[in-house]
Design a protein around this motif. Structure first.
Motif, PDB file in Angstrom:
ATOM      1  N   TYR A   1      18.505  18.565 -61.703  1.00 22.99           N
ATOM      2  CA  TYR A   1      18.210  19.053 -62.123  1.00 22.99           C
ATOM      3  C   TYR A   1      16.248  18.872 -62.729  1.00 22.99           C
ATOM      4  O   TYR A   1      15.970  19.560 -61.967  1.00 22.99           O
ATOM      5  CB  TYR A   1      18.840  20.568 -63.511  1.00 22.99           C
ATOM      6  CG  TYR A   1      19.914  21.438 -62.114  1.00 22.99           C
ATOM      7  CD1 TYR A   1      20.084  21.825 -60.457  1.00 22.99           C
ATOM      8  CD2 TYR A   1      20.760  21.759 -62.604  1.00 22.99           C
ATOM      9  CE1 TYR A   1      21.321  21.856 -60.142  1.00 22.99           C
ATOM     10  CE2 TYR A   1      21.416  22.144 -62.499  1.00 22.99           C
ATOM     11  CZ  TYR A   1      22.028  22.571 -61.088  1.00 22.99           C
ATOM     12  OH  TYR A   1      22.906  23.223 -60.444  1.00 22.99           O
ATOM     13  N   ILE A   2      16.953  18.166 -63.166  1.00 19.25           N
ATOM     14  CA  ILE A   2      15.182  17.475 -63.748  1.00 19.25           C
ATOM     15  C   ILE A   2      15.358  16.706 -63.077  1.00 19.25           C
ATOM     16  O   ILE A   2      13.792  17.240 -63.067  1.00 19.25           O
ATOM     17  CB  ILE A   2      16.220  16.368 -65.506  1.00 19.25           C
ATOM     18  CG1 ILE A   2      16.181  17.473 -66.614  1.00 19.25           C
ATOM     19  CG2 ILE A   2      14.587  15.622 -66.141  1.00 19.25           C
ATOM     20  CD1 ILE A   2      16.928  16.882 -67.676  1.00 19.25           C
ATOM     21  N   LYS A   3      15.383  16.070 -62.472  1.00 17.78           N
ATOM     22  CA  LYS A   3      15.035  15.117 -60.795  1.00 17.78           C
ATOM     23  C   LYS A   3      14.532  16.701 -59.745  1.00 17.78           C
ATOM     24  O   LYS A   3      13.380  16.128 -60.117  1.00 17.78           O
ATOM     25  CB  LYS A   3      16.028  14.089 -60.455  1.00 17.78           C
ATOM     26  CG  LYS A   3      15.933  13.920 -59.219  1.00 17.78           C
ATOM     27  CD  LYS A   3      14.457  12.462 -59.743  1.00 17.78           C
ATOM     28  CE  LYS A   3      15.000  11.147 -58.770  1.00 17.78           C
ATOM     29  NZ  LYS A   3      13.923  11.547 -57.604  1.00 17.78           N
ATOM     30  N   ILE A   4      14.788  17.521 -60.079  1.00 20.12           N
ATOM     31  CA  ILE A   4      13.856  18.322 -58.723  1.00 20.12           C
ATOM     32  C   ILE A   4      12.627  18.761 -59.853  1.00 20.12           C
ATOM     33  O   ILE A   4      12.271  19.083 -58.701  1.00 20.12           O
ATOM     34  CB  ILE A   4      15.371  19.322 -58.219  1.00 20.12           C
ATOM     35  CG1 ILE A   4      16.509  18.443 -57.829  1.00 20.12           C
ATOM     36  CG2 ILE A   4      14.545  20.569 -57.619  1.00 20.12           C
ATOM     37  CD1 ILE A   4      17.827  20.188 -58.005  1.00 20.12           C
TER      38      ILE A   4
ATOM     39  N   THR B   1      29.916  12.318 -71.117  1.00 16.55           N
ATOM     40  CA  THR B   1      29.224  10.901 -70.895  1.00 16.55           C
ATOM     41  C   THR B   1      27.850  11.725 -69.251  1.00 16.55           C
ATOM     42  O   THR B   1      28.037  12.819 -69.010  1.00 16.55           O
ATOM     43  CB  THR B   1      30.124  10.370 -70.168  1.00 16.55           C
ATOM     44  OG1 THR B   1      30.782  11.186 -68.647  1.00 16.55           O
ATOM     45  CG2 THR B   1      31.667   9.334 -71.024  1.00 16.55           C
ATOM     46  N   ILE B   2      26.862  10.243 -69.332  1.00 15.87           N
ATOM     47  CA  ILE B   2      26.749  10.658 -68.075  1.00 15.87           C
ATOM     48  C   ILE B   2      26.772  11.114 -66.975  1.00 15.87           C
ATOM     49  O   ILE B   2      26.611  12.018 -66.303  1.00 15.87           O
ATOM     50  CB  ILE B   2      25.471   9.075 -67.548  1.00 15.87           C
ATOM     51  CG1 ILE B   2      25.106   8.729 -69.265  1.00 15.87           C
ATOM     52  CG2 ILE B   2      24.461  10.172 -66.717  1.00 15.87           C
ATOM     53  CD1 ILE B   2      23.872   7.424 -69.224  1.00 15.87           C
TER      54      ILE B   2
ATOM     55  N   ALA C   1      20.595  21.963 -72.449  1.00 17.08           N
ATOM     56  CA  ALA C   1      21.681  21.624 -72.249  1.00 17.08           C
ATOM     57  C   ALA C   1      22.467  20.089 -72.309  1.00 17.08           C
ATOM     58  O   ALA C   1      23.791  20.067 -72.811  1.00 17.08           O
ATOM     59  CB  ALA C   1      22.063  22.328 -70.595  1.00 17.08           C
ATOM     60  N   LEU C   2      21.908  19.715 -71.497  1.00 16.03           N
ATOM     61  CA  LEU C   2      21.980  17.930 -72.281  1.00 16.03           C
ATOM     62  C   LEU C   2      22.291  17.179 -73.788  1.00 16.03           C
ATOM     63  O   LEU C   2      23.533  17.014 -74.416  1.00 16.03           O
ATOM     64  CB  LEU C   2      21.212  16.679 -71.598  1.00 16.03           C
ATOM     65  CG  LEU C   2      21.126  16.655 -70.714  1.00 16.03           C
ATOM     66  CD1 LEU C   2      19.807  15.904 -69.912  1.00 16.03           C
ATOM     67  CD2 LEU C   2      22.430  16.135 -69.739  1.00 16.03           C
TER      68      LEU C   2
ATOM     69  N   ILE D   1      25.571  15.407 -64.846  1.00 13.82           N
ATOM     70  CA  ILE D   1      25.101  14.428 -63.952  1.00 13.82           C
ATOM     71  C   ILE D   1      24.284  16.042 -63.474  1.00 13.82           C
ATOM     72  O   ILE D   1      23.269  15.669 -62.540  1.00 13.82           O
ATOM     73  CB  ILE D   1      25.330  13.635 -62.726  1.00 13.82           C
ATOM     74  CG1 ILE D   1      25.083  12.933 -61.758  1.00 13.82           C
ATOM     75  CG2 ILE D   1      26.738  14.919 -62.253  1.00 13.82           C
ATOM     76  CD1 ILE D   1      24.407  11.625 -61.827  1.00 13.82           C
ATOM     77  N   LYS D   2      24.657  16.391 -63.384  1.00 16.05           N
ATOM     78  CA  LYS D   2      24.273  17.989 -62.565  1.00 16.05           C
ATOM     79  C   LYS D   2      22.839  18.706 -63.564  1.00 16.05           C
ATOM     80  O   LYS D   2      22.333  18.790 -62.485  1.00 16.05           O
ATOM     81  CB  LYS D   2      25.546  19.388 -63.155  1.00 16.05           C
ATOM     82  CG  LYS D   2      24.649  20.255 -62.221  1.00 16.05           C
ATOM     83  CD  LYS D   2      25.785  21.526 -62.697  1.00 16.05           C
ATOM     84  CE  LYS D   2      26.059  22.099 -63.743  1.00 16.05           C
ATOM     85  NZ  LYS D   2      27.126  23.203 -63.926  1.00 16.05           N
TER      86      LYS D   2
END
Length: 432
Positions: free
Chosen positions: A253-256, A243-244, A235-236, A248-249
């Motif tokens: 999700y990647i951080k989770i 922009t970042i 998706a990114l 951020i969403k």
């Protein structure tokens, strides 16, 4: 694979047992054989004949000058049959000393056979019996009237025969018995070895299956966060001009996903370290009551979030000798598990009791409970008793497995009881 391993155990056990048994039976037979043949040799040597010749002028009135006195040591009448034959230097029969009713041809054959093979303690077959014989040269002991005496060999020989039929029969029966008993013992040992080989292989097979299941479950659990990371990474990439802040969403999700992977990997590493045979636990006195209070304070936010009521009955200043960090880890896992599976506005009860030999920590939570058939699986890796809530509850089903392993290494125990749609109780017992 396990069948081959079992067969190797079986072959090794049977080989060692067979060698020991054969050696034992061989020793028994050899000792018996030696004793019997030593007795036969003794009897043959005790049957020697000695001729005494008395010469001289100063002799007793009832003794004739130049006369002879023959002394013969006969066998016992209640022992094996025996007879003796006196022959000259050419093997010609001079005299037969026997009480056995046999034809002259039998004595002639016995003398001829024995004379042709002068080896002592040899055996021949005669009249349907086995006879062992010994050939000895006869001698005379001369006593002179002046007291002088000497021994002189004569040109005659004595052949002594002893019936060894019963002895040979005894040895044959012993050999047959040992073989028969040996075969039966080998069969029985085979059955016993097969039983114990199967028992020895069973836990290995179970461990292997659990290991395979563990790898499959770990791969499955890792697959979910990896899929999340890959999907959000795609998706990114699809929105590279953004922009970042606007993306951020997806980063969240990647951080989770990475956090889930880190939690799983840390749990796996913790389990591997605890199960390591070189894992060492510190044995130091510590206050378990304080440990429980510290855990309750650290988990207070999670408990309040679900509006869970907590009641506790902890005996103060309970001193236990063990690894305080590992005990704290077990208490934390059990408390965290109780919060996860307690219904909203539910109840958790904690108690700590001390006896002469043990300390018992009980934690009971209200909720759906655990089905009776699922209780034995509660401490299995990656097992969760409520599949319908798998995605609602954070975790991988490794916590209770880690707690069980720690308890075992500390010499303690963990048990679980549950009443469906009512409550679940975990009991952690540790020696004082």
């Amino acid at each position: 694979m396990f069948t081959k391993l079992r067969n190797k155990f079986l072959i090794l056990n049977m080989s060692i047992t067979s060698i020991v048994m054969i050696a034992a039976f061989a020793i028994i037979y050899f000792i018996t054989y030696s004793n019997i043949h030593s007795e036969i040799k003794r009897k043959l040597s005790s049957g020697s004949q000695m001729q005494i010749t008395i010469e001289g002028t100063d002799l007793p009135e009832n003794t004739q000058k130049g006369g002879t006195i023959s002394s013969v040591q006969n066998f016992s009448t209640d022992g094996p049959l025996s007879f003796s034959i006196e022959v000259d230097a050419d093997g010609k029969i001079l005299k037969v000393d026997s009480f056995i009713d046999m034809p002259d041809e039998a004595y002639s054959k016995a003398a001829a056979t024995a004379w042709s093979n002068k080896k002592n303690n040899s055996a021949i077959t005669l009249e349907g019996k086995q006879w062992q014989y010994a050939v000895t040269r006869m001698s005379k002991h001369v006593i002179l009237s002046n007291g002088q005496q000497y021994t002189a060999d004569e040109n005659k020989y004595q052949i002594l025969f002893l019936d060894v039929t019963e002895s040979d029969k005894t040895l044959f029966q012993l050999l047959t018995t040992l073989l028969f008993v040996g075969l039966i013992m080998l069969f029985v040992i085979f059955l016993i070895s097969l039983y114990f080989a199967n028992r020895a292989i069973k836990p290995i097979a179970e461990t292997w299956e659990k290991q395979k299941q563990f790898v499959a479950d770990a791969s499955h659990e890792l697959k979910t966060p990896l899929s999340i990371i890959n999907a959000n990474y795609d998706a990114l990439l699809a929105n590279q001009e953004e922009t970042i802040k606007s993306q951020i969403k997806w980063l969240g999700y990647i951080k989770i996903g990475t956090d889930r992977m880190a939690t799983l990997i840390n749990d796996l590493l913790s389990l591997a370290r605890i199960e390591d045979v070189n894992f060492e636990t510190r044995k130091m006195p510590f206050n378990m009551s304080n440990v429980i209070h510290d855990v309750m304070l650290s988990m207070e936010a999670a408990r309040i979030e679900k509006r869970i009521n907590l009641s506790h009955s902890v005996v103060p200043d309970v001193i236990v000798k063990g690894d305080s960090e590992r005990v704290k880890q077990v208490v934390t896992i059990l408390f965290d598990n109780a919060i996860k599976y307690t219904n909203d506005n539910g109840q958790i009860e904690i108690s700590l009791r001390k006896s002469k030999r043990h300390v018992k920590y009980h934690i009971t939570n209200s909720g759906k409970g655990i089905a009776k058939q699922d209780l034995p699986k509660v401490f299995d890796r990656f097992y969760r008793a409520d599949p319908s809530r798998t995605h609602e509850i954070v975790g991988y089903g490794l916590g209770l497995s880690i707690a069980k392993t720690i308890a075992d290494r500390l010499g303690g125990e963990i048990h679980v009881t549950s009443v469906e749609n009512d409550c679940t109780t975990f009991t952690f017992t540790l020696g004082v």
